[in-house]
Design a protein around this motif. Structure first.
Motif, PDB file in Angstrom:
ATOM      1  N   LYS A  94       0.843  -1.199   0.000  1.00  0.00           N
ATOM      2  CA  LYS A  94       0.000   0.000   0.000  1.00  0.00           C
ATOM      3  C   LYS A  94       0.879   1.250   0.000  1.00  0.00           C
ATOM      4  CE  LYS A  94      -3.889  -2.309   0.985  1.00  0.00           C
ATOM      5  NZ  LYS A  94      -3.946  -3.473   0.209  1.00  0.00           N
ATOM      6  N   PRO A  95       0.424   2.328  -0.629  1.00  0.00           N
ATOM      7  CA  PRO A  95       1.245   3.546  -0.692  1.00  0.00           C
ATOM      8  C   PRO A  95       1.444   4.232   0.662  1.00  0.00           C
ATOM      9  CG  PRO A  95      -0.904   3.889  -1.724  1.00  0.00           C
ATOM     10  CD  PRO A  95      -0.813   2.434  -1.377  1.00  0.00           C
ATOM     11  N   TYR A  96       0.552   4.024   1.601  1.00  0.00           N
ATOM     12  CA  TYR A  96       0.655   4.691   2.905  1.00  0.00           C
ATOM     13  C   TYR A  96       1.567   3.958   3.886  1.00  0.00           C
ATOM     14  CZ  TYR A  96      -2.837   1.160   4.113  1.00  0.00           C
ATOM     15  OH  TYR A  96      -3.492  -0.020   4.293  1.00  0.00           O
ATOM     16  N   ALA A  97       1.959   2.733   3.580  1.00  0.00           N
ATOM     17  CA  ALA A  97       2.739   1.928   4.526  1.00  0.00           C
ATOM     18  C   ALA A  97       4.067   2.590   4.893  1.00  0.00           C
ATOM     19  CB  ALA A  97       2.995   0.539   3.956  1.00  0.00           C
ATOM     20  N   LEU A  98       4.720   3.150   3.917  1.00  0.00           N
ATOM     21  CA  LEU A  98       6.006   3.800   4.167  1.00  0.00           C
ATOM     22  C   LEU A  98       5.837   4.967   5.141  1.00  0.00           C
ATOM     23  CD1 LEU A  98       8.891   3.325   3.195  1.00  0.00           C
ATOM     24  CD2 LEU A  98       8.479   5.000   1.403  1.00  0.00           C
ATOM     25  N   TRP A  99       4.743   5.703   4.998  1.00  0.00           N
ATOM     26  CA  TRP A  99       4.464   6.831   5.890  1.00  0.00           C
ATOM     27  C   TRP A  99       4.216   6.353   7.317  1.00  0.00           C
ATOM     28  CZ3 TRP A  99       5.308  11.722   4.626  1.00  0.00           C
ATOM     29  CH2 TRP A  99       5.389  12.034   3.264  1.00  0.00           C
ATOM     30  N   ILE A 100       3.426   5.296   7.457  1.00  0.00           N
ATOM     31  CA  ILE A 100       3.127   4.775   8.793  1.00  0.00           C
ATOM     32  C   ILE A 100       4.406   4.290   9.460  1.00  0.00           C
ATOM     33  CG2 ILE A 100       1.947   2.954  10.088  1.00  0.00           C
ATOM     34  CD1 ILE A 100      -0.309   3.139   7.997  1.00  0.00           C
ATOM     35  N   MET A 101       5.230   3.554   8.722  1.00  0.00           N
ATOM     36  CA  MET A 101       6.488   3.063   9.279  1.00  0.00           C
ATOM     37  C   MET A 101       7.383   4.235   9.691  1.00  0.00           C
ATOM     38  SD  MET A 101       9.322   0.490   7.660  1.00  0.00           S
ATOM     39  CE  MET A 101       9.769   1.717   6.455  1.00  0.00           C
ATOM     40  N   GLY A 102       7.431   5.277   8.876  1.00  0.00           N
ATOM     41  CA  GLY A 102       8.224   6.455   9.207  1.00  0.00           C
ATOM     42  C   GLY A 102       7.731   7.141  10.473  1.00  0.00           C
ATOM     43  N   VAL A 103       6.422   7.240  10.623  1.00  0.00           N
ATOM     44  CA  VAL A 103       5.844   7.855  11.824  1.00  0.00           C
ATOM     45  C   VAL A 103       6.172   7.018  13.060  1.00  0.00           C
ATOM     46  CG1 VAL A 103       3.655   8.402  12.990  1.00  0.00           C
ATOM     47  CG2 VAL A 103       4.027   9.113  10.622  1.00  0.00           C
ATOM     48  N   VAL A 104       6.047   5.698  12.957  1.00  0.00           N
ATOM     49  CA  VAL A 104       6.371   4.815  14.083  1.00  0.00           C
ATOM     50  C   VAL A 104       7.849   4.952  14.443  1.00  0.00           C
ATOM     51  CG1 VAL A 104       6.582   2.388  14.791  1.00  0.00           C
ATOM     52  CG2 VAL A 104       4.506   3.168  13.654  1.00  0.00           C
ATOM     53  N   SER A 105       8.712   4.978  13.447  1.00  0.00           N
ATOM     54  CA  SER A 105      10.148   5.121  13.691  1.00  0.00           C
ATOM     55  C   SER A 105      10.468   6.459  14.358  1.00  0.00           C
ATOM     56  CB  SER A 105      10.908   4.980  12.368  1.00  0.00           C
ATOM     57  OG  SER A 105      12.294   5.106  12.571  1.00  0.00           O
ATOM     58  N   PHE A 106       9.839   7.528  13.874  1.00  0.00           N
ATOM     59  CA  PHE A 106      10.034   8.858  14.459  1.00  0.00           C
ATOM     60  C   PHE A 106       9.590   8.871  15.922  1.00  0.00           C
ATOM     61  CE2 PHE A 106       8.398  12.996  15.654  1.00  0.00           C
ATOM     62  CZ  PHE A 106       9.402  13.861  15.260  1.00  0.00           C
ATOM     63  N   ALA A 107       8.388   8.377  16.158  1.00  0.00           N
ATOM     64  CA  ALA A 107       7.815   8.411  17.510  1.00  0.00           C
ATOM     65  C   ALA A 107       8.597   7.533  18.478  1.00  0.00           C
ATOM     66  CB  ALA A 107       6.350   7.984  17.452  1.00  0.00           C
ATOM     67  N   GLU A 108       9.088   6.383  18.005  1.00  0.00           N
ATOM     68  CA  GLU A 108       9.833   5.467  18.881  1.00  0.00           C
ATOM     69  C   GLU A 108      11.097   6.107  19.419  1.00  0.00           C
ATOM     70  OE1 GLU A 108      12.979   2.613  19.877  1.00  0.00           O
ATOM     71  OE2 GLU A 108      12.932   3.780  18.017  1.00  0.00           O
ATOM     72  N   SER A 109      11.687   7.010  18.678  1.00  0.00           N
ATOM     73  CA  SER A 109      12.935   7.641  19.112  1.00  0.00           C
ATOM     74  C   SER A 109      12.721   8.739  20.138  1.00  0.00           C
ATOM     75  CB  SER A 109      13.678   8.225  17.914  1.00  0.00           C
ATOM     76  OG  SER A 109      14.133   7.194  17.081  1.00  0.00           O
ATOM     77  N   SER A 110      11.472   9.122  20.362  1.00  0.00           N
ATOM     78  CA  SER A 110      11.247  10.210  21.307  1.00  0.00           C
ATOM     79  C   SER A 110      10.229   9.896  22.398  1.00  0.00           C
ATOM     80  CB  SER A 110      10.837  11.482  20.556  1.00  0.00           C
ATOM     81  OG  SER A 110       9.799  11.220  19.649  1.00  0.00           O
ATOM     82  N   PHE A 111       9.190   9.118  22.099  1.00  0.00           N
ATOM     83  CA  PHE A 111       8.196   8.888  23.156  1.00  0.00           C
ATOM     84  C   PHE A 111       7.408   7.588  23.021  1.00  0.00           C
ATOM     85  CE2 PHE A 111       6.178  11.346  19.823  1.00  0.00           C
ATOM     86  CZ  PHE A 111       4.981  10.680  19.624  1.00  0.00           C
ATOM     87  N   PHE A 112       7.311   6.994  21.865  1.00  0.00           N
ATOM     88  CA  PHE A 112       6.442   5.838  21.616  1.00  0.00           C
ATOM     89  C   PHE A 112       7.145   4.537  21.985  1.00  0.00           C
ATOM     90  CE2 PHE A 112       4.094   3.113  18.434  1.00  0.00           C
ATOM     91  CZ  PHE A 112       2.852   3.243  19.018  1.00  0.00           C
ATOM     92  N   PRO A 113       6.451   3.579  22.635  1.00  0.00           N
ATOM     93  CA  PRO A 113       7.121   2.368  23.102  1.00  0.00           C
ATOM     94  C   PRO A 113       7.344   1.273  22.062  1.00  0.00           C
ATOM     95  CG  PRO A 113       4.839   2.345  23.803  1.00  0.00           C
ATOM     96  CD  PRO A 113       5.072   3.672  23.120  1.00  0.00           C
ATOM     97  N   VAL A 114       6.733   1.365  20.885  1.00  0.00           N
ATOM     98  CA  VAL A 114       6.826   0.282  19.907  1.00  0.00           C
ATOM     99  C   VAL A 114       7.923   0.584  18.884  1.00  0.00           C
ATOM    100  CG1 VAL A 114       5.559  -1.013  18.142  1.00  0.00           C
ATOM    101  CG2 VAL A 114       4.381  -0.242  20.213  1.00  0.00           C
TER     102      VAL A 114
END
Length: 193
Positions: free
Chosen positions: A15-35
């Motif tokens: 899906k075209p949005y998958a790369l965006w979701i993965m990028g958001v998860v990666s960004f968030a994990e480095s600052s506040f997100f636990p996954v």
């Protein structure tokens, strides 16, 4: 349920949005997100091994950008939240010693912990709290996070079919092992910091 999440990640790779979701998860994990972003990086790279390099590059870039936010959290919130936490844990007399040791060993800490499953947000926030040089922090983060994600890309690009069969055969075991490693990494990181 694990199988549904895994299948969703495999299907999302197309899906075209998958790369965006993965990028958001990666960004968030480095600052506040636990996954960690591996929950998407691995299945997506297994589904499309030829794109594993792109996925690793996106994870690296967004993780470093998220790390800068984590650094800012540590640097800017130290006087409020940081001071309170230090007092709660009774570490008030150890702050200067910690900053001195981080100034000396910060690059090693960032490089080693950035390559491991230890939650990277602990490294980013600690680096900001310790006042570590931001340019060196960014360079070490690029090396460590890039190394970590590109090793995954190399392995999944080269051995993806073999790995996929084993993961799908014992998905519960691999998820449990990943969770254990993540929790142990968090416990070890907290004790070392």
């Amino acid at each position: 349920m694990l199988k549904r999440i895994y299948d969703w990640c495999i299907d999302a790779a197309h899906k075209p949005y998958a790369l965006w979701i993965m990028g958001v998860v990666s960004f968030a994990e480095s600052s506040f997100f636990p996954v960690p972003p591996d929950v998407m990086l691995i299945p997506m790279s297994l589904a499309r091994p030829q794109r594993a390099w792109l996925y690793a590059a996106v994870c690296t870039a967004t993780s470093v950008l998220g790390g800068i936010v984590g650094y800012a959290i540590g640097a800017l919130l130290f006087d409020s939240v940081g001071q309170w936490l230090i007092q709660v844990y009774g570490l008030g007399d150890k702050v200067d010693a910690f900053r001195a040791s981080y100034a000396e060993w910060g690059a090693v800490i960032i490089l080693l912990k950035g390559l491991t499953p230890i939650p990277y947000k602990l490294v980013t926030i600690t680096s900001g709290f310790a006042g570590y040089n931001i340019i060196l922090f960014i360079l070490c983060s690029i090396i460590a996070r890039g190394g970590r994600f590109f090793v995954v890309a190399i392995l999944l690009n080269r051995y993806g079919d073999w790995i996929r069969v084993r993961i799908e055969k014992h998905l519960g075991l691999w998820v449990a092992l990943g969770a254990i490693v993540l929790v142990l990494g968090f416990v070890v990181a907290v004790k070392l910091i």
